[in-house]
Enzyme design. Structure first.
Site, mmCIF file in Angstrom:
data_model
loop_
_atom_site.group_PDB
_atom_site.id
_atom_site.type_symbol
_atom_site.label_atom_id
_atom_site.label_comp_id
_atom_site.label_asym_id
_atom_site.label_seq_id
_atom_site.Cartn_x
_atom_site.Cartn_y
_atom_site.Cartn_z
ATOM 1 C CE LYS A 116 -4.231 -1.731 2.180
ATOM 2 N NZ LYS A 116 -3.895 -3.151 2.295
ATOM 3 C CD GLU A 200 -4.414 5.870 3.859
ATOM 4 O OE1 GLU A 200 -3.799 5.713 2.794
ATOM 5 O OE2 GLU A 200 -5.590 5.527 4.025
ATOM 6 C CG HIS A 235 -11.949 -1.798 8.859
ATOM 7 N ND1 HIS A 235 -12.304 -0.479 8.648
ATOM 8 C CD2 HIS A 235 -11.444 -1.861 10.120
ATOM 9 C CE1 HIS A 235 -12.002 0.224 9.732
ATOM 10 N NE2 HIS A 235 -11.493 -0.584 10.634
ATOM 11 N NE ARG A 292 -7.452 -9.926 -3.734
ATOM 12 C CZ ARG A 292 -8.610 -9.512 -3.254
ATOM 13 N NH1 ARG A 292 -9.719 -9.792 -3.924
ATOM 14 N NH2 ARG A 292 -8.698 -8.830 -2.132
#
Length: 665
Positions: A116, A200, A235, A292
């Site tokens: 990420k 973040e 999440h 994917r």
């Protein structure tokens, strides 16, 4: 085109790939663990190869064994599905070195987008808007905490190499940061073998909107529109739909072109998903790219009429994309519900067990239709603690979102699973909330609608009781139909009424129900102090038309009932109930179970203990952490007391119901 491919995965995605390959005239090879010897995906393929023990690290993550199986069976290509090795650049590279086609992007693209932090830097250089955060290589906990303070709370800690909500925590205050960071890093190392994280800003009321992209080896790349995946728990996605409600053509094109630019920046080939966080005003920020096929790809197939697995196979074989961007069209609206073995009322705690009953609504598979079921399990199969808790995906399509919502409710109503806890009733409530029905979407929808989703009254007691009585009477009639009148158990009397008692346990409460047969005909039920005229028309052992009351107040209810020993599962349009029909004689003399024991709510591995012998603890205090189905779960004290003994060590595997900590008053 390939003659034979190996599917390096399990469950519904392996079944899905096998079905598309068969339609294209391609043979398939399944790989399976010892736990999956009789799994549906093994039966769906032409050949199958055992590759190891039940745990993924002993089987589905053993890519050397998978490559050996491909060579031994003469497969030309490997489809990785999603999860496991699907985003592992070393596996993709090993396939190439073994002369096998990896049905996915090149290793370089997986590497660029798999981390990420690295992908954020790439997108920043390309001018794609990013959420403020820290994506650096320095992972010193003190630095990470300072960066969180610089960004400003609340912040989101995310595993750099992760996905699927694993290794992710929202932190709202500085004093919570260190514990959340340690938990994220443990989940990340267990799931991805890498404990690096990024920090973040936690966007308030965000929507999760993702763009389906597809690239080929000729350098062309298209986007197949968007999906809204905002409804999430822990999440992880719960409901997904396409197209995203409220999306304007201009914003769709802007996001689609940004996603294509991101894919082209890394030379992307095959199916991929670029995920964005979107503000309520429409502004969007790059979040990550999944290199994917996604779990929710069927909703894209439903609105475009395209088979994305077929696209994967054609692109991997070197063919150009089947359609150009200007040829792609959307039609209608589709919604997917993830049916999982879990208990929503207990924080979505995963469940294990056998699917004693698994009945689906009328549907089609793998092709566009009003209702579609994708599942890798069937009736009689077991949901084990070794893999993800998803049982099936239920996908509906309609000309409009309103029609799709109506079909989703009907399909969930007709989905009957017995033998373990599932989220089917929760999904039905979720889709019916004012927020979801009105397309007022953000990732906190479930929490915002908590009052409508949790601790709701179940099926009315009188309907549940009437259904159990109807099922019992039908079963007795079927068993005794050939007998003489004196062997009947219908309570016949020469004169007067006969009364029969039923002892029922529903949702932890005990109820005594009386069935009275009157000498002039007719029956009545006495439930919770109320006497109701009662009649039933049974269609076999499972389908019963219940008539409760009389005159204008009479209610007519259709019930489907499944009996499994003392357990009776009741399904109606109003809801469902699991009832225990207690045999008083069989349970005579049994004592009550010990209260307040701290036991494992599911099979799993001990990760840590948060209290030691001698510690005084309060009811609800977190005492231990377990890992099950790739997620961490805290175990809380059932009462006030003192920790007397830890009965397991960190790293031990424990069975469901095992006592973990001995406590004293």
């Amino acid at each position: 085109m390939f003659k034979k491919i190996l599917i390096a995965n399990r469950g519904e995605i392996a079944c899905r790939v096998a079905a598309t390959a068969r339609r294209m005239g391609i043979q398939t090879v399944a790989v399976y663990s010892e736990a999956d010897a009789r799994a549906k995906h093994v039966q769906a393929c032409d050949e199958a190869v055992l590759i190891g023990g039940p745990a993924p690290k002993d089987s589905y993550l053993q890519w050397q064994r998978i490559l050996a199986a491909a060579r031994a069976t003469g497969a030309q290509a490997v489809h990785p599905g999603y999860g496991f090795l699907s985003e592992n650049e070393d596996f993709a590279q090993a396939c190439a070195e073994a002369g096998l086609v990896f049905i996915g992007p090149p290793p370089s693209a997986i590497k660029a987008m798999g981390l990420k932090a690295e992908s954020k830097r790439l997108m920043e250089a390309a001018g794609v808007p990013l959420v403020p955060g820290y994506h650096g290589a320095d992972q010193d906990p003190a630095l990470l905490k300072r960066e969180a303070e610089r960004i400003g709370y609340p912040v989101l800690i995310k595993a750099s190499a992760g996905g699927g909500g694993k290794g992710m925590r929202a932190v709202f205050a500085a004093e919570e940061f260190e514990a959340a960071l340690a938990s994220c890093q443990r989940e990340a190392i267990n799931s991805f073998g890498d404990d690096a994280v990024l920090i973040e800003r936690y966007v308030q009321r965000p929507r999760h909107i993702e763009i389906q992209v597809f690239g080929d080896s000729q350098g062309d790349c298209v986007y197949l529109f968007e999906r809204d995946c905002s409804v999430q728990r822990r999440h992880q996605k719960v409901l997904e739909e396409a197209p995203a409600p409220g999306m304007t053509p201009e914003r769709r094109r802007e996001m689609g072109e940004a996603a294509v630019a991101a894919a082209k920046a890394v030379g992307y080939q095959g199916a991929g998903t670029v995920e964005f966080i979107a503000e309520q005003d429409g502004r969007f920020y790059f979040m990550e790219m999944n290199t994917r096929l996604q779990v929710e790809h069927p909703v894209t197939e439903a609105i475009t009429g395209q088979d994305l697995v077929e696209w994967q196979l054609r692109v991997a074989a070197g063919q150009p994309l089947p359609l150009k961007q200007e040829q792609l069209r959307m039609h209608g609206h589709a919604i997917e519900a993830r049916i999982c073995a879990e208990n929503p009322e207990a924080g979505f705690l995963p469940a294990t067990g056998t699917l004693s009953v698994a009945r689906w609504p009328a549907h089609v598979s793998f092709e566009r239709g009003d209702v579609r079921i994708d599942s890798g399990v069937g009736e009689g199969d077991a949901i084990s603690p070794f893999y993800d808790s998803m049982v099936a995906k239920l996908i509906v399509w309609g000309e409009t979102r309103e029609q799709a919502l109506a079909r989703l409710d009907a399909a969930l109503r007709d989905t009957h699973i017995v033998g373990l806890q599932t989220n089917v009733a929760f999904l039905r409530r979720c889709a019916a909330t004012a927020s979801f029905a009105g397309a007022d979407l953000d990732t906190a929808l479930i929490e915002r609608e908590r009052a409508a989703l949790f601790e709701q009254p179940g099926l009315p007691l009188d309907i549940a009781a009437a259904a159990v009585v109807a099922h019992t009477l039908a079963a007795e009639a079927a068993a005794q139909r050939a007998g003489d009148p004196w062997s009947q158990r219908d309570g016949w009397r020469l004169f007067g009424a006969a009364t029969r008692r039923f002892e029922l346990d529903i949702a932890g409460n005990h109820h005594q129900v009386l069935l009275s047969r009157h000498h002039r005909g007719g029956m009545s039920l006495s439930v919770a102090g109320q006497v109701l005229p009662f009649a039933v028309n049974s269609q076999g052992l499972e389908r019963h038309e219940l008539l409760l009351g009389e005159g204008m107040a009479q209610r007519r209810v259709m019930a489907t009932v499944y009996g499994l020993g003392e357990k009776v599962a009741v399904f109606t349009a109003q809801g469902s109930a699991l009832v225990t029909e207690v045999d008083v004689i069989a349970h005579a003399g049994e004592g009550s179970s010990e209260a307040g024991r701290l036991t494992a709510p599911m099979p799993g591995k001990m990760v840590s203990f948060l209290a030691q012998p001698g510690d005084k603890v309060s009811k609800g205090q977190a005492l231990a952490v377990m890992e099950a189905m790739k997620m961490e779960h805290q175990i809380h004290a059932p009462r006030d007391g003192v920790v007397a003994e830890l009965l397991y060590a960190v790293g031990d595997q424990v069975a469901e119901g095992s006592e973990l900590i001995r406590m004293e008053a």
